[in-house]
Design a protein around this motif. Sequence first.
Motif, PDB file in Angstrom:
ATOM      1  N   TYR A  11      30.951 -30.586 -12.561  1.00  0.00           N
ATOM      2  CA  TYR A  11      29.850 -31.088 -11.796  1.00  0.00           C
ATOM      3  C   TYR A  11      28.918 -30.001 -11.224  1.00  0.00           C
ATOM      4  O   TYR A  11      29.257 -29.119 -10.602  1.00  0.00           O
ATOM      5  N   ARG A  12      27.787 -30.051 -12.003  1.00  0.00           N
ATOM      6  CA  ARG A  12      26.810 -29.069 -11.615  1.00  0.00           C
ATOM      7  C   ARG A  12      27.229 -27.731 -11.678  1.00  0.00           C
ATOM      8  O   ARG A  12      27.801 -27.316 -12.713  1.00  0.00           O
ATOM      9  N   SER A  55      16.309 -37.863 -10.832  1.00  0.00           N
ATOM     10  CA  SER A  55      16.444 -39.479 -11.212  1.00  0.00           C
ATOM     11  C   SER A  55      17.408 -39.668 -12.509  1.00  0.00           C
ATOM     12  O   SER A  55      17.799 -40.744 -12.739  1.00  0.00           O
ATOM     13  N   GLY A  56      17.531 -38.630 -13.266  1.00  0.00           N
ATOM     14  CA  GLY A  56      18.538 -38.578 -14.418  1.00  0.00           C
ATOM     15  C   GLY A  56      19.778 -38.058 -14.073  1.00  0.00           C
ATOM     16  O   GLY A  56      20.100 -37.368 -13.222  1.00  0.00           O
ATOM     17  N   ASP A  57      20.800 -38.529 -15.128  1.00  0.00           N
ATOM     18  CA  ASP A  57      22.251 -38.052 -15.040  1.00  0.00           C
ATOM     19  C   ASP A  57      22.279 -36.569 -15.736  1.00  0.00           C
ATOM     20  O   ASP A  57      23.415 -35.762 -15.224  1.00  0.00           O
ATOM     21  N   ALA A  58      21.830 -36.259 -16.466  1.00  0.00           N
ATOM     22  CA  ALA A  58      21.888 -34.860 -17.464  1.00  0.00           C
ATOM     23  C   ALA A  58      21.949 -33.788 -16.475  1.00  0.00           C
ATOM     24  O   ALA A  58      22.709 -32.944 -16.702  1.00  0.00           O
ATOM     25  N   GLY A  64      26.425 -26.720 -20.601  1.00  0.00           N
ATOM     26  CA  GLY A  64      27.650 -26.146 -21.842  1.00  0.00           C
ATOM     27  C   GLY A  64      28.502 -27.455 -21.733  1.00  0.00           C
ATOM     28  O   GLY A  64      29.417 -27.131 -22.893  1.00  0.00           O
ATOM     29  N   ARG A  65      28.439 -28.095 -21.081  1.00  0.00           N
ATOM     30  CA  ARG A  65      29.616 -29.426 -21.070  1.00  0.00           C
ATOM     31  C   ARG A  65      28.882 -30.613 -21.370  1.00  0.00           C
ATOM     32  O   ARG A  65      27.606 -30.765 -21.266  1.00  0.00           O
ATOM     33  N   GLU A  66      29.815 -31.657 -21.954  1.00  0.00           N
ATOM     34  CA  GLU A  66      29.409 -32.930 -22.484  1.00  0.00           C
ATOM     35  C   GLU A  66      29.379 -34.001 -21.157  1.00  0.00           C
ATOM     36  O   GLU A  66      28.571 -35.053 -21.403  1.00  0.00           O
ATOM     37  N   GLY A  67      30.317 -33.743 -20.253  1.00  0.00           N
ATOM     38  CA  GLY A  67      30.291 -34.679 -19.186  1.00  0.00           C
ATOM     39  C   GLY A  67      31.124 -34.077 -18.039  1.00  0.00           C
ATOM     40  O   GLY A  67      31.265 -32.865 -17.967  1.00  0.00           O
ATOM     41  N   ALA A  68      30.931 -34.865 -16.803  1.00  0.00           N
ATOM     42  CA  ALA A  68      31.287 -34.349 -15.516  1.00  0.00           C
ATOM     43  C   ALA A  68      32.200 -35.681 -14.939  1.00  0.00           C
ATOM     44  O   ALA A  68      32.030 -36.691 -15.104  1.00  0.00           O
ATOM     45  N   LYS A  89      26.363 -37.085 -20.848  1.00  0.00           N
ATOM     46  CA  LYS A  89      25.368 -36.709 -21.482  1.00  0.00           C
ATOM     47  C   LYS A  89      25.070 -37.601 -22.591  1.00  0.00           C
ATOM     48  O   LYS A  89      25.838 -37.516 -23.513  1.00  0.00           O
ATOM     49  N   GLY A  90      23.765 -38.267 -22.726  1.00  0.00           N
ATOM     50  CA  GLY A  90      23.472 -39.258 -23.696  1.00  0.00           C
ATOM     51  C   GLY A  90      24.196 -40.387 -24.080  1.00  0.00           C
ATOM     52  O   GLY A  90      24.108 -41.123 -24.845  1.00  0.00           O
TER      53      GLY A  90
END
Length: 427
Positions: A11-12, A55-58, A64-68, A89-90
């Motif tokens: 996460y971040r 406003s967004g989740d990205a 370098g990661r695809e998710g948190a 992401k995405g």
Amino acid sequence: MHLRSLRLVDYRSWPSLDLRFGPGTTVLVGRNGHGKTNVLEAITLLATGKSHRVSGDAPLVRSGREGAIVTALAHNSGRELQVELAVNKGKANRARLNTSPVRSPRQLLGVVQSVIFAPEDLSLVRGDPSGRRAFLDDLAVQRRPRLAALRAEYDKVVRQRTALLKNANAAERRGRPGGGFDSALASIEVWDVRLAELGAQIIAARAGLVAELDPLVTEAYAGIAPESRAARIAYEPRLRGAAPGLAELRDPEFMEAVLLAEIAGRREDEVARAQTLVGPHRDELALRLGDEPAKGFASHGETWSFALALRIASLELLRADDLEPILLLDDVFAELDTARRAALAEIAAGVEQVFVTAAVPEDLPPALSGSLIHVEMAGEGDARASRIREGDAAGVARDAGVNDAGNSAGADPSAADAADHAPKGDD
């Protein structure tokens, strides 16, 4: 309510964070940009479904990661629920309640309740109406989670209507107002009706919320800035002609008829501008100091006081609903004068669980003390990452004046059974 534990993965700036808590105050201390606010943001994400900063989740996913993943164990009125939100992401985000998947992340709303006061809150007074509308909607959803679905459906209707209006505008500009223009608007009346129906419900909910919040804002502001003018708030729909009264704003059937008439009267304007110009997405939460609007007339100190009063009023309103939200104070004490620091510390002292961030402990008023966790940044380049300073790790925080160990909850207790304790969707 309070959190018993919080876990972050990618996460971040946090590759991994695993902390345990008890009631009371937890202070995260560290230099700016080292990841303190990210912890408070993760709690806000669970409470409201979105960040208070972006406003967004990205941006929430570590580079370098695809998710948190954000996981918390929440203790509320004698029951415990584990909530987990996977930010992708995405792709659509996923959520779990007590390890069981749920259909939508919205089903987590209501498990964690929080109120955050942060430097970004200055935009509530100085910024665009969209921020003030979001403030109302976020608070309304915390009180009535079902409103999140209502707002999501309304946003879909606005997007669909706007697409039709853009098509009609394009057809008109091409000089063919016949078939192309008529075809573009052929189905818009169905969306007009739906927008008026949903919009009237949102207006009624907001107007009712503002009516409850207004005296609390006035009282909170007077306590923070007793020498200033009186603070008031009011809901102002963007309508031509005389604005409806409070009783009319809170009547969905009345407002549905008002919105339908407004839509019919502004059809040409909407096509010309290719925008949906009618509905609660254009309304305003008016903030006033005495006889003047706060925006543009409030001093820097008055702006801070008004923003703080909005958050304190939110806290008191949730408490009136027999909720005890977590209070999150993000790097605000360094910006407040002595009197405002003392007022905020007094309020925080009466809250079950408080999380505070500060660059140095000296930024905090003496009356606010609790468990201290030092946050630091390690590594170089893309490998830079937030971590808890050695000695504060494994969920054990150093004392800042009151508690010997702020994360003294011990081993994580088992989560309650989801079937018995799942949050009710209607309230």
